[in-house]
Write an enzyme that holds these catalytic residues in place. Structure first.
Site, PDB file in Angstrom:
ATOM      1  N   CYS A 250       0.886  -1.388   0.094  1.00  0.00           N
ATOM      2  CA  CYS A 250       0.025   0.111  -0.005  1.00  0.00           C
ATOM      3  C   CYS A 250       0.764   1.355  -0.055  1.00  0.00           C
ATOM      4  O   CYS A 250       0.258   2.560  -0.110  1.00  0.00           O
ATOM      5  CB  CYS A 250      -0.831   0.018   1.191  1.00  0.00           C
ATOM      6  SG  CYS A 250      -2.175  -1.234   1.181  1.00  0.00           S
TER       7      CYS A 250
ATOM      8  N   HIS B 187      -9.466   2.925  -3.016  1.00  0.00           N
ATOM      9  CA  HIS B 187      -7.906   2.521  -2.611  1.00  0.00           C
ATOM     10  C   HIS B 187      -7.130   1.682  -3.562  1.00  0.00           C
ATOM     11  O   HIS B 187      -7.253   0.558  -3.437  1.00  0.00           O
ATOM     12  CB  HIS B 187      -7.860   1.975  -1.320  1.00  0.00           C
ATOM     13  CG  HIS B 187      -6.532   1.434  -0.734  1.00  0.00           C
ATOM     14  ND1 HIS B 187      -5.296   2.007  -1.085  1.00  0.00           N
ATOM     15  CD2 HIS B 187      -6.296   0.758   0.424  1.00  0.00           C
ATOM     16  CE1 HIS B 187      -4.293   1.550  -0.371  1.00  0.00           C
ATOM     17  NE2 HIS B 187      -4.902   0.606   0.660  1.00  0.00           N
TER      18      HIS B 187
END
Length: 398
Positions: free
Chosen positions: A103, A352
């Site tokens: 991430c 995301h």
């Protein structure tokens, strides 16, 4: 101990300083929906072209970009950064590097790009891209030798603990006594801010339409705590992380153009000077705390405190994770610090796209600090599966 690189202190002017002078992104689409027909190269190519146009003549001649660096987690392999650089017409001599810090990949790409500029490169394009919709279907080897559907990458050895990110968010909420109500309140705030900023046209200058899509798909108007309160736990039976107070799985690309300070000054471009970058490790069972030591490290390296920082951007993977970090820093995004922390909405509302999300933070900082002549100092930070944090400190210049 965090790994920190202090590029230059705020009091130091140096022609080698890496400066973000342009920041662009695609709209963010929910996986399987608006951008589902576009792979990582199709998402990244128009963003790279837009950055070249934004920088101007210094970047528009073939082979004048020194490097393209893109974060990516689940794509096809084969170095998408290089393929996108070629597809964007940047020139055969322009290399590409694809990095994976899960991430944090998009922000790590910017950090690596900043170090390249500090070491002598003149112009680097850096960011991240993810297409969850077109990620290859993979098979894994089961203990009995059978091939089974691949679930996710391992973040940590079993003897240390290898929770999924949702499970880890529930553990973090319990560990830090973060209530379901606070998480839902934060999620409502994220959507409300994203919708308000979109309606006000504040995203318009950063967006690069792709596939006929020119607006983020996920933000929802009119959400309230009562609505989110009806969502069931999404990851553990007694957990507080839900589909409503967690991010969506998404497709998208975001990237920035980095110039050295001497060239930026010659061109008269405003930008964000990168003052320090850091990465840090925390326990893999509580990866959401990774930004805490990483951000403290970049502030210490620059000799700054929270009173100096007017803009904070965190990847909103889970409301619990954001609140755990801001609690540790003594910040209140639901109160006095609402104009500092993710003040234009974040991943809970926007989505995301894993490899791109860290770079999306840089787009938010550029819009808040440069396009809108906002605060002098800003911080971007990501939590990473396996117990890591990545952070970057910028100063508005020009």
């Amino acid at each position: 101990m965090p790994s920190t690189v202090r590029l230059l202190t705020p009091e130091t002017a140096d022609p080698r300083t890496p400066v973000v002078v342009a920041a662009r992104r695609t709209p963010i689409g929910t996986a399987g929906r608006a951008l589902a027909g576009l792979d990582v190269v199709a998402l990244a190519t128009p963003v790279l072209r837009a950055l070249v146009d934004d920088v101007g003549p210094v970047a528009q001649r073939p082979d004048t970009v020194d490097e393209v660096i893109l974060g990516n987690c689940m794509g096809p392999g084969g170095d998408p950064a290089r393929v996108a650089a070629l597809a964007a017409g940047l020139g055969l001599a322009v290399p590409g590097l694809t990095v994976d810090r899960q991430c944090g990949s998009g922000l790590e790409a910017v950090n690596v790009g900043a170090l390249r500029v500090l070491c002598g490169d003149r112009l680097v394009l850096a960011g991240g891209v993810e297409s969850a919709s077109t990620a290859p279907t993979r098979l894994a080897l089961a203990p009995d030798g059978a091939r089974v559907a691949y679930d996710r990458a391992r973040f940590s050895p079993d003897e240390i603990g290898d929770p999924g990110m949702g499970e880890a968010a529930d553990d973090l909420a319990r560990e830090r006594a973060i209530s379901r109500l606070r998480q839902d309140e934060y999620a409502v705030r994220s959507h409300a801010l994203a919708v308000a900023n979109a309606d006000a046209g504040r995203y318009r200058a950063e967006l690069v339409p792709v596939g006929g899509v020119d607006r983020d798909e996920r933000p929802r108007a009119g959400l309230d705590v009562a609505t989110l309160g009806r969502f069931r736990p999404a990851f553990t039976p007694d957990g507080t992380a839900t589909a409503g107070n967690s991010c969506g799985i998404s497709d998208g690309c975001a990237a920035v153009a980095l110039l050295d300070e001497a060239t930026r000054r010659d061109l008269g471009l405003p930008g964000l000077a990168i003052r320090a970058v850091a990465s840090a490790g925390v326990h893999p069972r509580l990866p959401g705390l990774g930004p805490v030591p990483a951000v403290q490290s970049v502030l210490s390296a620059a000799g700054l405190g929270w009173a100096d920082v007017g803009a904070v951007e965190l990847t909103e993977a889970f409301a619990a994770q954001v609140l755990a970090c801001t609690d540790a820093w003594g910040l209140d995004p639901l109160g006095a610090d609402g104009d500092r922390v993710c003040a234009q909405g974040g991943a809970i509302a926007l989505g995301h796209p894993w490899g791109a999300s860290g770079a999306l933070l840089m787009v938010r900082l550029f819009s808040r600090m440069v396009r809108e002549q906002g605060p002098r100092f800003g911080v971007a930070a990501c939590a990473v599966g396996g117990g890591q944090g990545v952070a970057l400190l910028v100063e508005r210049v020009g």
